[in-house]
Design a protein around this motif. Structure first.
Motif, PDB file in Angstrom:
ATOM      1  N   ALA A   1       6.814 -10.582  -0.712  1.00  0.00           N
ATOM      2  CA  ALA A   1       7.874  -9.588  -0.876  1.00  0.00           C
ATOM      3  C   ALA A   1       8.101  -8.811   0.419  1.00  0.00           C
ATOM      4  N   VAL A   2       7.002  -8.448   1.084  1.00  0.00           N
ATOM      5  CA  VAL A   2       7.118  -7.721   2.355  1.00  0.00           C
ATOM      6  C   VAL A   2       7.814  -8.587   3.400  1.00  0.00           C
ATOM      7  N   GLY A   3       7.398  -9.862   3.491  1.00  0.00           N
ATOM      8  CA  GLY A   3       8.032 -10.762   4.450  1.00  0.00           C
ATOM      9  C   GLY A   3       9.499 -10.982   4.135  1.00  0.00           C
ATOM     10  N   GLY A   4       9.806 -11.115   2.837  1.00  0.00           N
ATOM     11  CA  GLY A   4      11.194 -11.302   2.440  1.00  0.00           C
ATOM     12  C   GLY A   4      12.040 -10.075   2.681  1.00  0.00           C
ATOM     13  N   PHE A   5      11.433  -8.885   2.614  1.00  0.00           N
ATOM     14  CA  PHE A   5      12.170  -7.642   2.830  1.00  0.00           C
ATOM     15  C   PHE A   5      12.392  -7.365   4.309  1.00  0.00           C
TER      16      PHE A   5
ATOM     17  N   SER B   1      13.002 -22.329   4.357  1.00  0.00           N
ATOM     18  CA  SER B   1      12.091 -23.399   3.938  1.00  0.00           C
ATOM     19  C   SER B   1      11.226 -23.910   5.088  1.00  0.00           C
ATOM     20  N   SER B   2      11.794 -23.955   6.286  1.00  0.00           N
ATOM     21  CA  SER B   2      11.017 -24.432   7.434  1.00  0.00           C
ATOM     22  C   SER B   2       9.863 -23.485   7.758  1.00  0.00           C
ATOM     23  N   ASN B   3      10.097 -22.177   7.583  1.00  0.00           N
ATOM     24  CA  ASN B   3       9.016 -21.214   7.838  1.00  0.00           C
ATOM     25  C   ASN B   3       7.926 -21.319   6.776  1.00  0.00           C
ATOM     26  N   LEU B   4       8.320 -21.486   5.514  1.00  0.00           N
ATOM     27  CA  LEU B   4       7.329 -21.636   4.449  1.00  0.00           C
ATOM     28  C   LEU B   4       6.515 -22.913   4.651  1.00  0.00           C
ATOM     29  N   GLN B   5       7.173 -23.979   5.123  1.00  0.00           N
ATOM     30  CA  GLN B   5       6.455 -25.207   5.435  1.00  0.00           C
ATOM     31  C   GLN B   5       5.475 -24.978   6.578  1.00  0.00           C
ATOM     32  N   LEU B   6       5.887 -24.157   7.547  1.00  0.00           N
ATOM     33  CA  LEU B   6       5.017 -23.839   8.678  1.00  0.00           C
ATOM     34  C   LEU B   6       3.782 -23.076   8.216  1.00  0.00           C
ATOM     35  N   VAL B   7       3.975 -22.105   7.320  1.00  0.00           N
ATOM     36  CA  VAL B   7       2.849 -21.322   6.802  1.00  0.00           C
ATOM     37  C   VAL B   7       1.841 -22.233   6.111  1.00  0.00           C
TER      38      VAL B   7
ATOM     39  N   ASN C   1       1.790 -14.790   9.764  1.00  0.00           N
ATOM     40  CA  ASN C   1       3.193 -15.172   9.884  1.00  0.00           C
ATOM     41  C   ASN C   1       4.104 -13.945   9.860  1.00  0.00           C
ATOM     42  N   ILE C   2       3.826 -13.017   8.971  1.00  0.00           N
ATOM     43  CA  ILE C   2       4.650 -11.809   8.870  1.00  0.00           C
ATOM     44  C   ILE C   2       4.560 -10.994  10.157  1.00  0.00           C
ATOM     45  N   PHE C   3       3.362 -10.868  10.692  1.00  0.00           N
ATOM     46  CA  PHE C   3       3.189 -10.113  11.935  1.00  0.00           C
ATOM     47  C   PHE C   3       3.931 -10.780  13.080  1.00  0.00           C
ATOM     48  N   ALA C   4       3.886 -12.115  13.134  1.00  0.00           N
ATOM     49  CA  ALA C   4       4.562 -12.835  14.212  1.00  0.00           C
ATOM     50  C   ALA C   4       6.079 -12.678  14.110  1.00  0.00           C
ATOM     51  N   LEU C   5       6.613 -12.770  12.900  1.00  0.00           N
ATOM     52  CA  LEU C   5       8.061 -12.632  12.724  1.00  0.00           C
ATOM     53  C   LEU C   5       8.553 -11.233  13.066  1.00  0.00           C
TER      54      LEU C   5
ATOM     55  N   GLN D   1       1.879  -6.416  17.272  1.00  0.00           N
ATOM     56  CA  GLN D   1       0.767  -6.758  18.141  1.00  0.00           C
ATOM     57  C   GLN D   1      -0.357  -7.428  17.360  1.00  0.00           C
ATOM     58  N   SER D   2      -1.022  -8.370  18.019  1.00  0.00           N
ATOM     59  CA  SER D   2      -2.113  -9.098  17.371  1.00  0.00           C
ATOM     60  C   SER D   2      -3.303  -8.200  17.068  1.00  0.00           C
ATOM     61  N   ASP D   3      -3.470  -7.105  17.850  1.00  0.00           N
ATOM     62  CA  ASP D   3      -4.601  -6.225  17.582  1.00  0.00           C
ATOM     63  C   ASP D   3      -4.443  -5.522  16.225  1.00  0.00           C
ATOM     64  N   VAL D   4      -3.203  -5.182  15.873  1.00  0.00           N
ATOM     65  CA  VAL D   4      -2.954  -4.572  14.567  1.00  0.00           C
ATOM     66  C   VAL D   4      -3.258  -5.588  13.464  1.00  0.00           C
ATOM     67  N   GLN D   5      -2.911  -6.837  13.718  1.00  0.00           N
ATOM     68  CA  GLN D   5      -3.193  -7.900  12.757  1.00  0.00           C
ATOM     69  C   GLN D   5      -4.693  -8.034  12.522  1.00  0.00           C
ATOM     70  N   GLN D   6      -5.477  -8.000  13.590  1.00  0.00           N
ATOM     71  CA  GLN D   6      -6.926  -8.115  13.457  1.00  0.00           C
ATOM     72  C   GLN D   6      -7.505  -6.924  12.702  1.00  0.00           C
ATOM     73  N   ILE D   7      -6.942  -5.740  12.934  1.00  0.00           N
ATOM     74  CA  ILE D   7      -7.401  -4.556  12.211  1.00  0.00           C
ATOM     75  C   ILE D   7      -7.131  -4.709  10.717  1.00  0.00           C
ATOM     76  N   ALA D   8      -5.944  -5.228  10.390  1.00  0.00           N
ATOM     77  CA  ALA D   8      -5.603  -5.442   8.978  1.00  0.00           C
ATOM     78  C   ALA D   8      -6.557  -6.447   8.332  1.00  0.00           C
ATOM     79  N   LYS D   9      -6.866  -7.528   9.036  1.00  0.00           N
ATOM     80  CA  LYS D   9      -7.802  -8.520   8.505  1.00  0.00           C
ATOM     81  C   LYS D   9      -9.183  -7.906   8.301  1.00  0.00           C
TER      82      LYS D   9
END
Length: 348
Positions: free
Chosen positions: A54-58, A67-73, A312-316, A320-328
């Motif tokens: 939902a967040v990615g779609g919003f 569809s190509s992005n969902l296939q990529l994920v 994928n959401i962070f990349a789109l 920053q990747s550091d925020v992504q790592q913090i979230a993980k």
């Protein structure tokens, strides 16, 4: 005069003893004693995944829901997902494997040397799988029969495999020129819109689920992780079981290395970077107990999809990747705290 016991009866008796090692002092199964609800846990992960979608779609409706992005994920999830299936077995047995990322790198570069590519598709696949199995065999022998703790043995393999991968490539990228391998990554090879890599991941997941939940091998794995000494007294060859588990992990790394070669079209010594952390994290948030004795393939797969969707959401959104790592990191801590709370509530 005692009657002879047939092999089938002996196996049934041993399986009963294995099941007994996973029960609580009150006679209830260990899963019930811990108050665990796998269905609720998996539904919770599905809920998290739905929120992320939902967040990615919003935030990026046109790009994310394409569809190509969902296939990529799904394709990106396939590589680390295969590794996570093997990691789930290892953690369920009470072990750990810090070398999976390095094994993927070594298998991928060894499978993409010029000498290997001369044998075409079969040569690349065979080499990747054999290298993964060989590394798993070394890990298993050191841990099961060498007496090394899994952390030290697999840490040594991590350093050695990375170093050997760097030596093979000399720091250069090895380009794949075998068309039959590269063709697996193009849309023309998709089956009903599903990439072949995703189909391989699905097959590995189903086989892993059956192996863990419907076979003696799976019951022995859980028993060894729950109480290795009790499993030994029940007649399980604990050392041999651990050897098999690290072989299984190495096999998954070899398969993942081949998928990564198809996905990237190359072999690099940097492949599989931090895969060990992603695989462990996915297994933990999926419900596999870090101390051993409980594992879930479905939960691990959902954990992989959660992390891949976050990436994928962070990349789109160009975050920053550091925020992504913090979230993980926050998700991992939350998952471990939930595990501890659930176990504590089940014991009271």
């Amino acid at each position: 005069m005692t009657q002879p016991v047939s092999p089938a009866q002996r196996q049934q008796q041993q399986d009963g003893q294995v099941a007994a090692t996973a029960t609580s002092p009150t006679g209830q199964p260990g899963r019930r004693r811990l108050g665990l609800r796998p269905d609720v846990r998996n539904l919770s992960l599905l809920g998290v995944l739905a929120v992320l979608v939902a967040v990615g779609g919003f935030t990026k409706p046109e790009q994310f829901l394409d569809s190509s992005n969902l296939q990529l994920v799904l394709t990106q999830a396939s590589v680390i997902g295969v590794v996570t299936v093997g990691m789930t077995f290892v953690i369920t047995s009470g072990g750990i494997d810090l070398s999976v990322g390095a094994i993927v790198a070594l298998a991928s570069v060894w499978a993409t040397t010029l000498a290997t590519q001369e044998y075409g598709f079969a040569g690349i696949l065979f080499t990747a799988v054999v290298v993964g199995l060989a590394c798993g065999l070394v890990n298993g022998m050191l841990i099961a029969y060498g007496g090394l703790v899994p952390f030290i043995a697999t840490l040594a393999m991590l350093a050695s495999a990375r170093g050997l991968a760097l030596q093979i490539t000399d720091g250069k990228t090895q380009i794949v020129t075998v068309d039959s391998v590269l063709d697996l990554g193009i849309p023309d090879s998709y089956v009903l819109g599903i990439p072949p890599l995703v189909l391989v991941f699905a097959v590995v997941t189903v086989v892993g689920w059956l192996l863990l939940n419907r076979t003696t091998f799976g019951r022995r794995t859980v028993a060894v992780g729950g109480n290795a000494e009790a499993a030994r007294l029940a007649g399980i060859d604990v050392r041999r079981q651990r050897l098999y588990l690290y072989l299984l992990s190495g096999l998954c790394c070899g398969i993942a290395a081949f998928l990564l070669v198809v996905l990237s079209g190359s072999g690099q010594n940097t492949n599989g970077n931090l895969y060990e952390l992603d695989a462990i994290a996915a297994a933990i948030i999926g419900g596999t107990l870090l101390s051993g004795g409980r594992g879930t393939i479905v939960g691990s797969v959902l954990g992989v999809l959660v992390f891949t969707t976050i990436t994928n959401i962070f990349a789109l959104n160009n975050l920053q990747s550091d925020v992504q790592q913090i979230a993980k990191g926050a998700i991992i801590v939350a998952a471990v705290l939930v595990q501890r709370r659930t176990a504590r509530d089940g014991e009271t």
